[in-house]
Design an enzyme around this catalytic site. Structure first.
Site, PDB file in Angstrom:
ATOM      1  N   ASP A 151       0.983 -47.712  14.231  1.00  0.00           N
ATOM      2  CA  ASP A 151       1.834 -46.648  14.734  1.00  0.00           C
ATOM      3  C   ASP A 151       3.166 -47.306  15.108  1.00  0.00           C
ATOM      4  O   ASP A 151       3.253 -48.536  15.244  1.00  0.00           O
ATOM      5  CB  ASP A 151       1.158 -46.019  15.950  1.00  0.00           C
ATOM      6  CG  ASP A 151       2.061 -45.048  16.675  1.00  0.00           C
ATOM      7  OD1 ASP A 151       2.687 -44.199  16.012  1.00  0.00           O
ATOM      8  OD2 ASP A 151       2.156 -45.142  17.914  1.00  0.00           O
ATOM      9  N   ASP A 153       6.078 -45.682  17.552  1.00  0.00           N
ATOM     10  CA  ASP A 153       6.545 -45.457  18.919  1.00  0.00           C
ATOM     11  C   ASP A 153       5.469 -45.814  19.941  1.00  0.00           C
ATOM     12  O   ASP A 153       4.304 -45.414  19.821  1.00  0.00           O
ATOM     13  CB  ASP A 153       6.952 -43.994  19.105  1.00  0.00           C
ATOM     14  CG  ASP A 153       8.125 -43.614  18.207  1.00  0.00           C
ATOM     15  OD1 ASP A 153       8.956 -44.482  17.912  1.00  0.00           O
ATOM     16  OD2 ASP A 153       8.201 -42.434  17.807  1.00  0.00           O
TER      17      ASP A 153
END
Length: 377
Positions: A151, A153
């Site tokens: 991922d 953020d």
């Protein structure tokens, strides 16, 4: 860097009962006293499925002993009964991280095992974090890894990109509140993303991305982890619910191979607004990168690169990461919720709340000395 061949049964028994018991001797720091056990005499037909348990103690705690805590084996034996659980080897990876290898014939999914109440009680009563994953044959001290998916953020970077985009409009707090609820799994991701993107209408599109890049803070250990994985020949990807310009830029900074994210529509300059602006809309010709899309992209990366899912590492922190985390974990790969939201820590195959992403290398079975070499520039 290929994993070294797994030692013979005789070597395992000898090392586990002698050298490893004294591996931490001579340190000035005290060691935590836990009941421990010696490896069993292995049967002739050693089961081929390896269960890897990794114990993480806080860095401020006394060093862990180099032997397996007997209560852990008792718990695993009970949970996996009537299948046999055989202790193979305990390896101190650092003074505060201990890897334990078992073999078992049990088909119990690692996610089910990881969330069992006795395991949670074992962790909380000893202030330890325990990760558990299944390692397919052949038996190796290092987990086989060919694909790592992250991922973006709050995982590879400390920021939430969409919150930064809202800053010029003074809407950071409003957007951030929606982001927090979406990442906690309280809101539908796609609907909440459209709502937040709508608030960005009018942001100057020709300068905003450089402004955001200037505020990006890479997560501790992100550069070092990616450097190590490149040395190991691992293909790396970022699958982001954020936006393409930042995902691609971060990918370039970290040497990632693939960057997938959302596309924003841009409005051209007008006589009254002589510069391009964000339209407040997502591209209708590109799918929103939500949890299901992340899972599909992981499946595609695995298939296109002929990499089985048990040779994958997936790392994320939000509810929209759960599908890809559980896909990896259910196939013998490593799905790790890293410093994740509460819901994700509860439901992911494994969780890790350490201070640096470098600690993920210990889940692969690398020792402190090996990690130091891997992260060197």
């Amino acid at each position: 860097m290929d994993a070294p061949p797994f030692p013979s049964r005789e070597t395992l028994l000898e090392e586990s009962s002698t050298a490893l018991n004294g591996a931490l001797s001579g340190r000035d720091s005290p060691t935590t006293t836990l009941p421990s056990e010696e490896p069993e005499t292995l049967p002739e037909d050693v089961p081929s499925t390896t269960l890897v348990a990794t114990l993480f103690a806080p860095s401020t705690a006394p060093p862990l002993p180099g032997t397996t805590p007997a209560p852990l084996t008792t718990i695993l034996t009970s949970l996996l009964s009537p299948h046999r659980v055989t202790l193979l080897k305990s390896t101190p990876l650092t003074p505060h991280i201990l890897q334990i290898l078992y073999t078992t014939t049990s088909p119990t999914p690692q996610t089910t095992l990881r969330h069992a109440l006795p395991i949670k009680t074992f962790e909380s009563s000893r202030s330890l974090t325990l990760t558990l994953h299944i390692q397919p044959p052949p038996i190796s001290l290092h987990h086989p890894l060919k694909l790592a998916v992250f991922d973006l953020d709050s995982t590879l970077i400390c920021n939430e990109t969409i919150d930064e985009l809202a800053r010029p409009l003074g809407l950071t707090a409003a957007v951030s509140a929606i982001t927090e609820r979406a990442m906690a799994g309280e809101l539908d991701f796609a609907a909440s993303l459209r709502e937040r993107v709508a608030l960005l209408k009018g942001v100057r599109a020709d300068t905003i991305w450089e402004e955001v890049k200037a505020r990006i803070v890479f997560a501790p250990g992100a550069r070092e982890l990616c450097r190590a994985l490149r040395k190991l020949g691992v293909k790396m990807a970022v699958l982001s619910g954020g936006f393409v310009p930042i995902a691609e830029w971060v990918g370039g900074e970290l040497g990632l191979d693939v960057a997938v994210a959302n596309h924003l529509l841009i409005e051209p300059p007008t006589p009254t607004t002589p510069y391009p602006t964000l339209s407040g809309l997502l591209s209708p010709t590109h799918p929103i990168i939500d949890g299901s899309q992340k899972r599909l992209h992981l499946e595609s990366l695995s298939a296109e690169n002929h990499i089985p899912l048990h040779e994958t590492l997936v790392v994320g922190d939000g509810a929209n990461d759960l599908e890809m985390l559980n896909l990896a974990g259910s196939h013998g790969g490593l799905g790790v919720a890293f410093r994740a939201k509460e819901k994700v820590q509860r439901e992911a195959p494994n969780r890790l709340n350490s201070d640096t992403l470098v600690d993920l290398l210990y889940l692969l079975g690398y020792t402190e000395g090996e990690v130091e070499q891997l992260i060197k520039e």
